[in-house]
Design an enzyme around this catalytic site. Structure first.
Site, PDB file in Angstrom:
ATOM      1  N   HIS A 277      38.820  29.887  -4.828  1.00 55.48           N
ATOM      2  CA  HIS A 277      39.037  30.508  -6.132  1.00 55.48           C
ATOM      3  C   HIS A 277      38.522  29.664  -7.277  1.00 55.48           C
ATOM      4  O   HIS A 277      38.654  30.058  -8.433  1.00 55.48           O
ATOM      5  CB  HIS A 277      40.529  30.766  -6.333  1.00 55.48           C
ATOM      6  CG  HIS A 277      41.359  29.519  -6.424  1.00 55.48           C
ATOM      7  ND1 HIS A 277      41.478  28.634  -5.381  1.00 55.48           N
ATOM      8  CD2 HIS A 277      42.093  29.001  -7.429  1.00 55.48           C
ATOM      9  CE1 HIS A 277      42.261  27.636  -5.737  1.00 55.48           C
ATOM     10  NE2 HIS A 277      42.640  27.824  -6.980  1.00 55.48           N
ATOM     11  N   CYS A 278      37.922  28.500  -6.994  1.00 55.29           N
ATOM     12  CA  CYS A 278      37.517  27.596  -8.087  1.00 55.29           C
ATOM     13  C   CYS A 278      36.025  27.298  -8.116  1.00 55.29           C
ATOM     14  O   CYS A 278      35.319  27.691  -9.035  1.00 55.29           O
ATOM     15  CB  CYS A 278      38.290  26.277  -7.984  1.00 55.29           C
ATOM     16  SG  CYS A 278      40.039  26.411  -8.426  1.00 55.29           S
ATOM     17  N   VAL A 279      35.543  26.577  -7.117  1.00 51.59           N
ATOM     18  CA  VAL A 279      34.191  26.014  -7.184  1.00 51.59           C
ATOM     19  C   VAL A 279      33.093  27.076  -7.312  1.00 51.59           C
ATOM     20  O   VAL A 279      32.151  26.877  -8.077  1.00 51.59           O
ATOM     21  CB  VAL A 279      33.931  25.087  -5.976  1.00 51.59           C
ATOM     22  CG1 VAL A 279      32.543  24.464  -6.070  1.00 51.59           C
ATOM     23  CG2 VAL A 279      34.983  23.979  -5.937  1.00 51.59           C
TER      24      VAL A 279
END
Length: 447
Positions: A277-279
């Protein structure tokens, strides 16, 4: 003492004595572990979520997040310190409200703040004097000031006077048992001196280390910087994998040797693409914001471009291996993907490159199935609706021999790699798992 000061003092006292009622909005991978950690610290916590099934499960003491054991959750429910609700009217009684909702991208790779805006609107309907609102969702610098605050101030109440606003970026690493919410240092910032003190005091009650920064925009930039750092370095080794592979050099051997240097080098590893969900998402929040200032972000965008291209590279290598080693076209092949989750030992499939691998293989005309001990069925996702509902196949000697190739996309520890090495006709290894385990075979191709 003026009215604004008394509002601040009362809230600070409630936080300091841990009598402040805390509301956590969004009970997913970020919100639920945080809510349980806050309850464990002694605060009464209300968890808010729009999904009734989640609310029912949590109030029955049943966790659906691996980072929160059912035992830990049930203990906080039984103590009365945690309860879940879908009734957002209860926000009115909360002294501290923490926003942990998704911040995805649109199809055009632009920030989608609809969840944040809708949540802020829900809070605004119940906003009252003396509340602290903290955004934890990852976003571009300026969101707290330019998006959250105006929505809340439409009520006529003012930040720094009637209510207080802060930002503290979430830091989660699913599957990493070395860290939990309470042991991961927490970056915090507030809209003004008093808000900063409130945010810092609150999180100091929950986590071991608090790292204050000067503004909410700075705190927002910290989170993006952390993940852009990872994105760029992973892109670098992904590009090196392709270049060195063309030269007949094994990138994994190169990295193992390079990391023996005790200074000036940090190992990053290639793979089939970025997930989570981030990178894969966060860098685009900064590139989008940079356009407002007419500034290029070529380095960041190039890294994202390289990482996004990795699933296609893996499928190209798979097609070549099938042709050269098996004399068979990918369009007539059955392929087994090992690992649907985006990283090892977790059930999280958000942005998983395995989903894209399945789609690309079938665009070639092949047939793709998957095995994952942590993911039994492909759930509904916004980008991969055509493959929802497919179920994990069992791993057996007969099944392995029935597939033309096996692609290792996620190297879960519980996979029987010995069986794959012994029985698969062709193995495309994107994680060097067979090299690490000493299971080198003529049938293994690194990609």
């Amino acid at each position: 003492m003026d009215a604004s000061r008394s509002v601040y003092d009362r809230l600070l006292d409630r936080i300091s004595t841990r009598t402040a009622q805390v509301g956590v909005i969004g009970l997913g991978y970020v919100g639920l572990p945080l809510a349980v950690a806050i309850a464990r610290a002694g605060f009464p916590v209300s968890g808010f979520d729009i999904e009734a099934q989640k609310v029912e499960s949590l109030n029955n003491g049943q966790s659906y997040i691996e980072a929160v054991t059912t035992t830990a959750l049930a203990g906080q429910v039984a103590s009365g310190r945690f309860r879940a609700t879908a009734d957002f009217a209860e926000l009115a009684v909360c002294d501290v409200i923490i926003i942990c909702v998704p911040t995805p991208l649109t199809k055009n790779r632009e920030p989608d703040l609809s969840f944040v805006r809708n949540t802020a609107g829900s809070i605004a309907k119940r906003l009252r004097l003396g509340q602290l609102i903290v955004l934890e969702s990852t976003t571009y610098p300026g969101t707290t000031d330019d998006v959250i605050r105006p929505i809340l101030e439409e009520t006529g109440l003012q930040s720094k006077i009637d209510f207080f606003l802060g930002f503290s970026p979430e830091r989660e690493d699913p599957g990493n048992r070395s860290f939990e919410v309470a042991t991961i240092p927490k970056v915090v910032a507030g809209d003004g001196v008093e808000a900063a003190t409130l945010v810092q005091t609150f999180y100091q009650s929950v986590v071991k280390t608090v790292v204050p920064v000067s503004t909410t925009a700075t705190a927002e930039a910290v989170k993006l910087t952390e993940n852009i750092f990872r994105s760029v370095n992973i892109a670098l080794v992904n590009e090196l994998k392709v270049v060195l592979g063309a030269m007949g050099i094994d990138i994994w051997e190169v990295i193992e040797a390079a990391k023996s240097k005790p200074f000036g080098y940090m190992p990053f590893y290639p793979g089939p693409g970025l997930g989570g969900h981030c990178v894969p998402i966060d860098p685009f929040y900064l590139t989008w914001k940079a356009r407002e200032y007419e500034l290029p972000t070529r380095f960041i965008e190039l890294a994202a471009e390289i990482n996004t291209a990795m699933p296609r590279h893996v499928v190209d290598e798979l097609a070549k291996a099938l042709d050269r080693r098996c004399g068979k076209a990918l369009s007539r092949s059955r392929i087994l993907i090992i690992g649907l989750a985006y990283k090892k030992n977790v059930p999280d499939i958000r942005e998983s490159p395995s989903l894209r691998l399945i789609e690309l293989i079938e665009e070639w005309g092949g047939k793709a199935e998957f095995h994952d001990p942590h993911v039994r069925e492909i759930p509904t996702t916004r980008e991969h609706m055509a493959i929802k509902g497919r179920r994990s196949v069992e791993l057996s000697e007969a099944a392995l021999k029935d597939f033309d190739a096996v692609v290792v996309a996620t190297d879960h520890d519980t996979i029987d790699y010995q069986a794959i090495a012994d029985h698969a006709l062709l193995i495309v290894d994107t994680r060097n798992v067979f090299g690490r385990l000493g299971l080198a075979r003529e049938t293994v191709v690194k990609a």
